[in-house]
Design an enzyme around this catalytic site. Structure first.
Site, PDB file in Angstrom:
ATOM      1  N   SER A 225      59.207  20.159  55.236  1.00 55.57           N
ATOM      2  CA  SER A 225      59.997  20.186  56.459  1.00 55.57           C
ATOM      3  C   SER A 225      60.810  18.902  56.565  1.00 55.57           C
ATOM      4  O   SER A 225      61.601  18.608  55.675  1.00 55.57           O
ATOM      5  CB  SER A 225      59.067  20.408  57.653  1.00 55.57           C
ATOM      6  OG  SER A 225      59.781  20.801  58.782  1.00 55.57           O
ATOM      7  N   ASP A 446      61.449  31.765  56.806  1.00 53.72           N
ATOM      8  CA  ASP A 446      60.988  30.541  57.455  1.00 53.72           C
ATOM      9  C   ASP A 446      61.714  30.410  58.790  1.00 53.72           C
ATOM     10  O   ASP A 446      62.939  30.332  58.829  1.00 53.72           O
ATOM     11  CB  ASP A 446      61.293  29.334  56.567  1.00 53.72           C
ATOM     12  CG  ASP A 446      60.640  28.052  57.061  1.00 53.72           C
ATOM     13  OD1 ASP A 446      60.614  27.832  58.287  1.00 53.72           O
ATOM     14  OD2 ASP A 446      60.189  27.264  56.210  1.00 53.72           O
ATOM     15  N   HIS A 474      56.522  28.879  57.854  1.00 52.24           N
ATOM     16  CA  HIS A 474      57.200  27.599  57.643  1.00 52.24           C
ATOM     17  C   HIS A 474      56.497  26.852  56.525  1.00 52.24           C
ATOM     18  O   HIS A 474      55.377  26.369  56.678  1.00 52.24           O
ATOM     19  CB  HIS A 474      57.175  26.789  58.929  1.00 52.24           C
ATOM     20  CG  HIS A 474      57.886  25.476  58.829  1.00 52.24           C
ATOM     21  ND1 HIS A 474      59.133  25.335  58.268  1.00 52.24           N
ATOM     22  CD2 HIS A 474      57.522  24.226  59.231  1.00 52.24           C
ATOM     23  CE1 HIS A 474      59.504  24.077  58.340  1.00 52.24           C
ATOM     24  NE2 HIS A 474      58.542  23.380  58.909  1.00 52.24           N
TER      25      HIS A 474
END
Length: 507
Positions: A225, A446, A474
């Protein structure tokens, strides 16, 4: 607090500079986890004394080999001999019998998430890597133990995170703007000294200091991320120091506040619709079909704007309920819990949705907060010179609400327009030319880092290969996909890069 919700645990980013950083080999003071100062230039590992274990786990540590330390780095790299701040570090020593491959450094996202806490909790999922590497993580500058950004007490944080985003009328806009101004002022009051220095470029320079202090010629790195942004900036600043680098659930550093908000709104709405379809397949507790279930959720959110549900002595507002829904969409594994939480709320019981919201915003059981929701805007806002006007913020919100009444928001721009620290575009362009090959993994479904960002970052880096995961959630590496894990481990352990264009099916 969905004005920043679509990004929390991912932040956007902004790019990177080609200006030379302070050499990482300069001696730095260090401290053990127990607080004993040691000779400069090395890390002295000691017992971990301040890691908070999850409430569900025994208080006694099961793995006594885990070690902690601190590493001093310049507060301002323009004045490397001036004031220092100390980064909190954690190490899970290699536990396998095979040849040790050195250290693997992790950033799990945010910005604002504690790498010290997260690595400690993720150890079981990283057994294969730990068989060959020492696993290392840290709280980046501005996060938790590393001069964590603070923006008020429990009552002030509670007010901010519980703000409603519906209805999108002038009264809601007025309350939101007033709250953003107050929050920014509180951040300046409590953490003003560090706010100008928490950007991703400085964090990347810190990471090269860490590499040198670990005695590693190259940085082996896993970024998830927001951690992909940090990794991309590192590879741009220090291309010759890149070892094996995985960037999972990537960000596109070039997107504007509006582009990011709309892309993430689409992503969460798409995943929410997938959740509803999955729910009604086996008899859904919130509705007989997708339309009915969605109507019930919409009705619940509208009711909460008028009358929040009491959860102990706290109100479950529409803002908190929406945050709870989004939090559960990050992983398909939490969809059954979301179904039950929504079913409970429809019957007047809001505890489960409150639990999801609290886990997302970093509110602990004792009412204190982690730095998740404070370091996040601190890094986001200093990582870009963009400061949208009120008219631009309102246009962004209107466009997002057309995509999703549930997840549409003004995005991070609404808070950054009042931020007290100046922003910079120093990191807007990433280019890792000259680095070792980098592996980028993007998920087709995602919600938080939409798939289109993965090929974009891959192209910008110029030295990267893209692996596509077709499943939900995610992040792909820890999703449970044996295909993804096998290809990634082959790269990180054996140096075997997947073929360009490789695809892994949904788990």
């Amino acid at each position: 607090m969905r004005r920043v919700l679509a990004a929390a645990l991912l932040v956007t980013a902004a790019g990177c500079s080609t200006a030379p950083a302070e050499p990482a080999s300069r001696p730095t003071a260090t401290t053990t986890g127990a607080g004993t100062r040691t000779a400069a230039g090395t890390i002295s590992w000691g017992p971990c004394t301040d890691i908070k274990r999850p409430d569900s786990e025994p208080p006694a540590r099961q793995d006594t080999s885990v070690r902690c330390a601190k590493l001093a780095v310049p507060l301002d790299y323009a004045n490397p001999e001036g004031e220092k701040l100390e980064l909190a570090l954690i190490k899970l020593p290699a536990a396998g019998k095979g040849e040790k491959l050195g250290s693997m450094v992790f950033n799990f996202g945010g910005p604002g998430a504690s790498g010290v806490d997260t690595l400690d909790q993720a150890a079981k999922a990283l057994t294969t890597l730990r068989s060959r590497y020492d696993l290392i993580s840290f709280d980046p500058r501005g996060v938790e133990r590393s001069s964590g950004v603070r923006c008020g007490d429990t009552a002030q944080m509670d007010r901010f995170v519980s703000l409603d985003t519906l209805p999108p009328d002038e009264e809601t806009h007025r309350r939101t703007e007033a709250a953003n101004k107050e929050f920014a002022a509180l951040c300046q009051q409590h953490s003003g000294k560090i706010l100008p220095y928490v950007g991703t470029v400085n964090a990347a320079r810190d990471m090269d200091r860490l590499r040198a202090a670990l005695g590693e010629e190259k940085l082996n790195y896993v970024g998830m991320s927001y951690g992909t942004q940090l990794g991309a900036v590192y590879a741009t600043e220090f291309p010759k120091n890149v070892g094996r680098m995985l960037l999972d659930a990537p960000l596109d550093p070039t997107v504007t506040f509006q582009q990011r908000t709309l892309a993430q709104t689409r992503g969460f709405q798409k995943t929410y619709e997938s959740f509803l379809r999955s729910c009604v397949k086996g008899g859904c507790a919130i509705g007989k079909d997708v339309e009915d279930a969605n109507a019930n959720v919409t009705k619940l959110m509208n009711q909460l704007t008028v009358k929040p549900l009491a959860v102990g002595n706290r109100p479950l507002t529409q803002g908190l309920a929406g945050t709870g829904v989004a939090a559960a969409l990050y992983s398909e594994l939490t969809w059954p819990f979301l179904e039950q939480a929504l079913a409970d709320a429809l019957k007047g019981r809001g505890a489960a949705l409150m639990y999801l919201a609290d886990s997302y915003v970093g509110r602990r059981e004792d009412g204190t907060y982690t730095t998740q929701m404070t370091a996040f805007p601190a890094v986001t806002c200093v990582d870009t010179a963009e400061r949208p006007t009120e008219a631009e913020v309102r246009r962004t919100e209107a466009a997002a609400l057309k995509i999703s009444p549930l997840f549409g928001s003004e995005g991070s721009g609404g808070l950054c327009r009042f931020w007290p620290a100046k922003g910079s575009n120093e990191a807007k362009q990433v280019d890792a030319t000259g680095s070792a090959p980098i592996l980028v993994v993007g998920g087709k479904n995602d919600p938080a880092t939409p798939y289109q960002w993965a090929p974009r970052l891959t192209a910008q880096l110029k030295t990267a290969t893209l692996l596509t995961y077709q499943g939900e959630g995610h992040g792909a590496y820890l999703s449970g996909s044996k295909c993804v894990q096998g290809l990634v481990d082959a790269y990180l352990i054996n140096g075997k890069m997947p073929q360009q264009g490789a695809i892994c099916p949904a788990a």
